[in-house]
Design an enzyme around this catalytic site. Structure first.
Site, PDB file in Angstrom:
ATOM      1  CB  THR A  70      45.817  37.420  75.588  1.00 23.26           C
ATOM      2  OG1 THR A  70      45.955  36.396  74.611  1.00 23.26           O
ATOM      3  CG2 THR A  70      44.950  36.907  76.723  1.00 23.26           C
ATOM      4  CG  HIS A  77      47.046  36.633  68.066  1.00 28.20           C
ATOM      5  ND1 HIS A  77      47.299  37.543  69.059  1.00 28.20           N
ATOM      6  CD2 HIS A  77      47.274  35.404  68.622  1.00 28.20           C
ATOM      7  CE1 HIS A  77      47.628  36.904  70.166  1.00 28.20           C
ATOM      8  NE2 HIS A  77      47.632  35.604  69.935  1.00 28.20           N
ATOM      9  CG  HIS A  87      49.769  30.839  69.647  1.00 30.10           C
ATOM     10  ND1 HIS A  87      50.107  31.806  68.732  1.00 30.10           N
ATOM     11  CD2 HIS A  87      49.117  31.485  70.654  1.00 30.10           C
ATOM     12  CE1 HIS A  87      49.692  32.990  69.162  1.00 30.10           C
ATOM     13  NE2 HIS A  87      49.082  32.820  70.329  1.00 30.10           N
ATOM     14  CG  HIS A 109      43.608  37.626  69.973  1.00 30.65           C
ATOM     15  ND1 HIS A 109      43.932  36.417  69.389  1.00 30.65           N
ATOM     16  CD2 HIS A 109      44.054  37.540  71.255  1.00 30.65           C
ATOM     17  CE1 HIS A 109      44.545  35.649  70.264  1.00 30.65           C
ATOM     18  NE2 HIS A 109      44.630  36.294  71.416  1.00 30.65           N
ATOM     19  CG  ASP A 160      46.117  32.201  72.465  1.00 25.11           C
ATOM     20  OD1 ASP A 160      45.925  32.896  71.447  1.00 25.11           O
ATOM     21  OD2 ASP A 160      47.172  32.245  73.123  1.00 25.11           O
ATOM     22  CG  ASP A 215      48.774  35.299  84.682  1.00 24.60           C
ATOM     23  OD1 ASP A 215      48.576  35.702  83.517  1.00 24.60           O
ATOM     24  OD2 ASP A 215      49.920  35.088  85.131  1.00 24.60           O
ATOM     25  NE  ARG A 216      48.106  37.000  78.234  1.00 21.33           N
ATOM     26  CZ  ARG A 216      48.971  36.003  78.218  1.00 21.33           C
ATOM     27  NH1 ARG A 216      49.670  35.733  79.325  1.00 21.33           N
ATOM     28  NH2 ARG A 216      49.179  35.287  77.126  1.00 21.33           N
TER      29      ARG A 216
END
Length: 549
Positions: free
Chosen positions: A82, A489, A312, A356, A308, A165-166
């Site tokens: 990510t 991933h 997962h 990704h 995401d 946050d990222r």
């Protein structure tokens, strides 16, 4: 004759002046007032084709059929995760240059792991949690959003939004007016940090005080009849994890009942409603921040994180993933409609891509006889350390192992006058013999690698000389270090690198291509479209075929 020459010069001069005025006027009229970057976390390219018949006309299909689609778009580095993905999209380069080599990595100076956007010198805004102590301090270069701010003398705004946050912080670059991310658990609010502001704007306070998040504590059932979801596997398989408090991973999911077992507001992140909440907040931001309302181009970056979390949890072949993308299509349509109304159809550009892809669940692949497996990191790493202890009579040759990278204890090696390159080669030889490891590379091999080898090239582009380790290893295709449920991933294989890239809006041609493009091409293309400087480390190509001049 002189009169003819004078007349000819005069005609040429008039023609050139008129042409310059036309170009200037065209540029002035067609320069977008707002650029919207959409990143769908963990979106494989084939989701567009696999679920195409389930999409409406106003979301993904509108972008595919009325905009430009790059059908062979890839990440060209490792690791495909990510934080590196978001950073690469907006910087126009790879981790080798921008420095974001993972979500978390080992800091060789501080001798500990660090998170990609943690900044202890900031304070949380809108929460008391350390979830708010974040900034882009680890990003080493500028983003396209930074360049737009510089070009407009800081008058063009940048607003960045994501549940993660990222996913909000890295796209906004160093100069964003605001980045907002979601604090789940028992709070359920959009928050920020003092890197951007001292307190939340009133509109964010009002949004948090509303029932915007609470109204999504409802039943998650399939949007269409589940029997029509023929593009995915059965609803109940042993390849899915599901939610605590519910015995089997099957529809429907009563979120009001399940939230207490799944960290309250955090459960929303693991459902399509997390994406819906993101669109709610984004539409409010467009209105309240007056984005696209003046002559200086603004940037809005939006990352959909729930895809995401769901991948997962349930895996790429699940009915939950199919329903998530059916619902995301509706949310993308809702966002595009809001842009049409609030900014104007001919006044914005939007691009959509992913950070990704993801592999099929290896246990599922094994069940249908496709080679795959699970890599037991802890046991392999322990065996490697014992091997080195036997060879060199020291038990601390390795300082740290993470992200498939081996970090050596250089202080010990220097003190005992050991040969660093010999140790690296010993590690590489040992790991190469491990069944599920495909290839190994030492620091020396990576730093001196050319771009002929695809794998070596991808490793080199993701390898930062000061932050990366001394030996890297690559797992076999469809082999992951993860649980036996849900998808993962991070590799250089096609299932992780092949993602969508769609453009729509002002000066964007209609069309599609199967020409191979890479993540580094996005930011330079936006620079060309806006007529501004490239991000300072950008090394991608301009995708000129999409720009209508």
């Amino acid at each position: 004759m002189p009169y003819v020459l004078i007349l000819l010069v005069w005609l040429v001069t008039i023609t050139l002046v008129n042409a310059q005025h036309q170009v200037a006027n065209t540029t002035k009229k067609t320069k977008p007032k707002l650029v919207v970057g959409i990143v769908v976390d963990q979106m494989r390219y084939d989701y567009l084709t696999r679920f195409y018949s389930k999409f409406g006309e106003g979301g993904f299909k509108r972008m595919m059929n009325k905009g430009f689609s790059f059908q062979n778009h890839h990440f060209d580095y490792i690791p495909t995760t990510t934080a590196p993905g978001h950073a690469s999209i907006y910087t126009g380069t790879t981790p080798r240059n921008h420095g974001i080599i993972g979500n978390i990595w080992y800091d060789k100076t501080k001798k500990r792991k660090i998170y990609c956007v943690t900044d202890e010198n900031t304070s949380p805004v809108g929460t008391s949690s350390t979830d708010g102590k974040k900034s882009p301090i680890q990003l080493k270069v500028t983003t396209i959003t930074d360049q737009n701010r510089l070009h407009t003398q800081m008058k063009g705004k940048t607003i960045s939004i994501a549940l993660k946050d990222r996913g909000a912080i890295l796209p906004g670059g160093h100069t964003a007016n605001a980045a907002y991310w979601f604090r789940g658990k028992y709070q359920g609010n959009w928050i920020s940090s003092t890197y951007y502001m001292q307190k939340l704007p009133q509109w964010v306070i009002d949004f948090n005080a509303s029932d915007a998040a609470d109204r999504y504590f409802k039943e998650w059932n399939t949007f269409f009849d589940s029997s029509t979801y023929v593009e995915s596997g059965p609803d109940n398989t042993r390849f899915e994890r599901g939610f605590k408090g519910k015995q089997e991973p099957v529809f429907p999911y009563p979120l009001q009942e399940l939230k207490s077992f799944n960290k309250e507001y955090d459960i929303l992140l693991h459902t399509p409603f997390g994406n819906s909440l993101t669109v709610d907040f984004t539409i409010e931001a467009i209105k309240e921040e007056q984005l696209g309302k003046d002559k200086d181009t603004d940037f809005l970056t939006v990352s959909f994180s729930s895809t995401d979390y769901i991948g997962h949890n349930f895996g790429v072949n699940s009915k939950e993933i199919e329903d998530t993308y059916i619902r995301l299509d509706k949310d993308v349509e809702r966002l595009l409609t809001a842009l049409d109304i609030q900014v104007g159809k001919k006044s914005y550009v939007v691009f959509l891509t992913s950070d990704h892809g993801a592999t099929h669940v290896p246990s599922f692949l094994s069940s249908i006889k496709i080679p795959s497996g699970y890599f037991k990191e802890a046991s392999v790493h322990l065996a490697l350390q014992r091997h080195l202890q036997t060879l060199y009579q020291h038990d601390s040759i390795i300082e740290h192992i993470s992200n498939k990278q081996i970090f050596l204890n250089h202080d010990l090696i220097h003190k005992n006058q050991l040969n660093t390159e010999e140790i690296q080669n010993s590690i590489a030889r040992y790991l190469t013999k491990v069944t599920m490891i495909s290839e190994t590379y030492t620091r020396s091999q990576i730093e001196h690698a050319n771009t002929v080898s695809t794998i070596k090239s991808k490793i080199k582009k993701g390898f930062h000389s000061k932050r990366s380790g001394d030996v890297c290893y690559i797992l076999n295709p469809a082999v992951v270090a993860y649980s036996k449920t849900g998808s993962m991933h991070g590799s250089a294989y096609q299932y992780d690198t092949h993602v969508p890239l769609l453009f729509l809006g002002t000066r964007i041609k209609k069309g599609a291509t199967t020409k191979k493009t890479t993540v580094s091409d996005i930011a330079p293309t936006l620079s060309a479209l806006l007529g501004i400087a490239l991000p300072n480390a950008a090394n991608g190509n301009i995708l000129s075929e999409i720009i209508d001049d």
